[in-house]
Design a protein around this motif. Structure first.
Motif, PDB file in Angstrom:
ATOM      1  N   ALA A 106       0.872  -1.179   0.000  1.00 17.88           N
ATOM      2  CA  ALA A 106       0.000   0.000   0.000  1.00 17.88           C
ATOM      3  C   ALA A 106       0.905   1.223   0.000  1.00 17.88           C
ATOM      4  O   ALA A 106       1.685   1.420   0.927  1.00 17.88           O
ATOM      5  N   ILE A 151       1.385   5.248   0.104  1.00 16.66           N
ATOM      6  CA  ILE A 151       0.696   6.448   0.575  1.00 16.66           C
ATOM      7  C   ILE A 151       1.283   7.655  -0.141  1.00 16.66           C
ATOM      8  O   ILE A 151       2.477   7.947  -0.023  1.00 16.66           O
ATOM      9  N   LEU A 161      -2.570  13.893  -0.561  1.00 21.37           N
ATOM     10  CA  LEU A 161      -3.159  14.434   0.669  1.00 21.37           C
ATOM     11  C   LEU A 161      -3.117  15.954   0.653  1.00 21.37           C
ATOM     12  O   LEU A 161      -4.104  16.622   0.986  1.00 21.37           O
ATOM     13  N   TYR A 220      -7.274   6.395   9.190  1.00 23.91           N
ATOM     14  CA  TYR A 220      -8.026   5.561   8.252  1.00 23.91           C
ATOM     15  C   TYR A 220      -7.105   4.573   7.523  1.00 23.91           C
ATOM     16  O   TYR A 220      -7.297   4.270   6.347  1.00 23.91           O
ATOM     17  N   HIS A 247      -3.883   5.032   6.918  1.00 19.61           N
ATOM     18  CA  HIS A 247      -2.853   5.674   6.117  1.00 19.61           C
ATOM     19  C   HIS A 247      -1.582   6.001   6.910  1.00 19.61           C
ATOM     20  O   HIS A 247      -0.614   6.505   6.332  1.00 19.61           O
ATOM     21  N   VAL A 292       0.729  11.160   8.506  1.00 15.50           N
ATOM     22  CA  VAL A 292      -0.349  12.037   8.044  1.00 15.50           C
ATOM     23  C   VAL A 292      -0.462  13.261   8.941  1.00 15.50           C
ATOM     24  O   VAL A 292      -0.609  14.395   8.462  1.00 15.50           O
ATOM     25  N   TYR A 314      -8.628  11.682   2.633  1.00 13.96           N
ATOM     26  CA  TYR A 314      -7.975  10.532   2.017  1.00 13.96           C
ATOM     27  C   TYR A 314      -8.566  10.194   0.649  1.00 13.96           C
ATOM     28  O   TYR A 314      -8.239   9.171   0.055  1.00 13.96           O
ATOM     29  N   VAL A 353      -5.546   8.763  -1.535  1.00 11.60           N
ATOM     30  CA  VAL A 353      -4.176   8.905  -1.051  1.00 11.60           C
ATOM     31  C   VAL A 353      -3.459   7.557  -1.036  1.00 11.60           C
ATOM     32  O   VAL A 353      -2.247   7.492  -1.202  1.00 11.60           O
ATOM     33  N   MET A 354      -4.212   6.480  -0.861  1.00  7.14           N
ATOM     34  CA  MET A 354      -3.623   5.145  -0.827  1.00  7.14           C
ATOM     35  C   MET A 354      -3.752   4.464  -2.183  1.00  7.14           C
ATOM     36  O   MET A 354      -4.799   4.519  -2.821  1.00  7.14           O
TER      37      MET A 354
END
Length: 258
Positions: A15, A17, A22, A47, A49, A54, A229, A246-247
């Motif tokens: 994953a 980021i 963002l 969430y 991330h 963040v 996000y 964002v992911m």
């Protein structure tokens, strides 16, 4: 067997980021609520991330207030160097209130009993009064809110930092529930004569679907979580224009068969 543990072995699936996305999402959200302070919601590890990364990025973007669901989430941020103001949505208990004082966290007051718990520390503390306008979750009723506000105002060391409510159906723009809750909230403020503290009612969905909830002549803040996000789900807008996920999930193909 060689000591493979000493090496960093990448996973086939990852994953990724994108903090640049963002930043763009923050810019888009601020464009929908000019003159309103953005409270960055970083609950549940932002969430999924990564709450510390963040939170640090949001601080660099000028977001000065964060919010989380539990006191343990807030303590985690403090212990990783996050100095922003942090609001904890779950009301404090007698066991957790001293962590609020130790780590400079801001609790929610949702009933007289919660205020009593805050008072037991004997330390100065900023609190945020939650009003239940119809969601039926946490919050003091509008009928009892005025008495609790007046009680807070008489307590030395307890500073009323905001009054807020949470919409139940803001992700359904045609649903009349949001209008009903908004009117109940503003009627309460009218009864007080003038706002005794900053006000906020909008979360992500309302920022994009209910403009009155981010009217800077009435409201001071908005709590933005999932939209940060790029995940907001509104009818015909998934997500609304200007928001990007964002992911990103990536993986490698391990086998191909025909």
């Amino acid at each position: 067997v060689k000591r493979a543990q000493q090496q960093t072995i990448p996973h086939a699936s990852q994953a990724i980021i994108h903090l640049d996305r963002l930043e763009q999402n923050v810019h888009t959200i601020r464009g929908r609520m000019p003159g309103i302070e953005l409270i960055g919601v970083v609950k549940a590890n932002a969430y999924g991330h990564g709450s510390t990364r963040v939170s640090s990025k949001l601080h660099n973007l000028g977001v000065r207030t964060l919010s989380v669901a539990t006191v343990s989430e807030a303590v985690h941020l403090r212990e990783h160097g996050i100095s922003s103001e942090i609001i904890v949505f779950a009301p404090p208990t007698s066991e957790s209130i001293y962590a609020f004082a130790e780590y400079d966290l801001q609790p929610i007051v949702d009933c007289p009993e919660t205020l009593s718990i805050v008072e037991q520390t004997g330390k100065a503390m900023d609190v945020h009064l939650k009003v239940d306008t119809g969601m039926g979750r946490l919050g003091v009723t509008t009928q009892d809110a005025i008495r609790l506000i007046r009680r807070i105002e008489t307590r030395s060391g307890v500073n009323l930092s905001s009054i807020w409510t949470h919409f139940a159906r803001a992700d359904e723009p045609e649903n009349e529930m949001t209008r009903l809750q908004f009117d109940r909230f503003t009627h309460l403020i009218d009864q007080l004569g003038s706002p005794p503290a900053p006000l906020h009612v909008a979360a992500s969905a309302a920022v994009f679907s209910f403009p009155e909830s981010v009217d800077p002549t009435i409201m001071s803040m908005a709590r933005v979580g999932v939209a940060l996000y790029g995940l907001l789900d509104l009818p015909n807008e998934r997500p609304p224009a200007g928001l990007s996920p964002v992911m990103e999930f990536v993986s490698r193909v391990s086998a191909v068969k025909t």
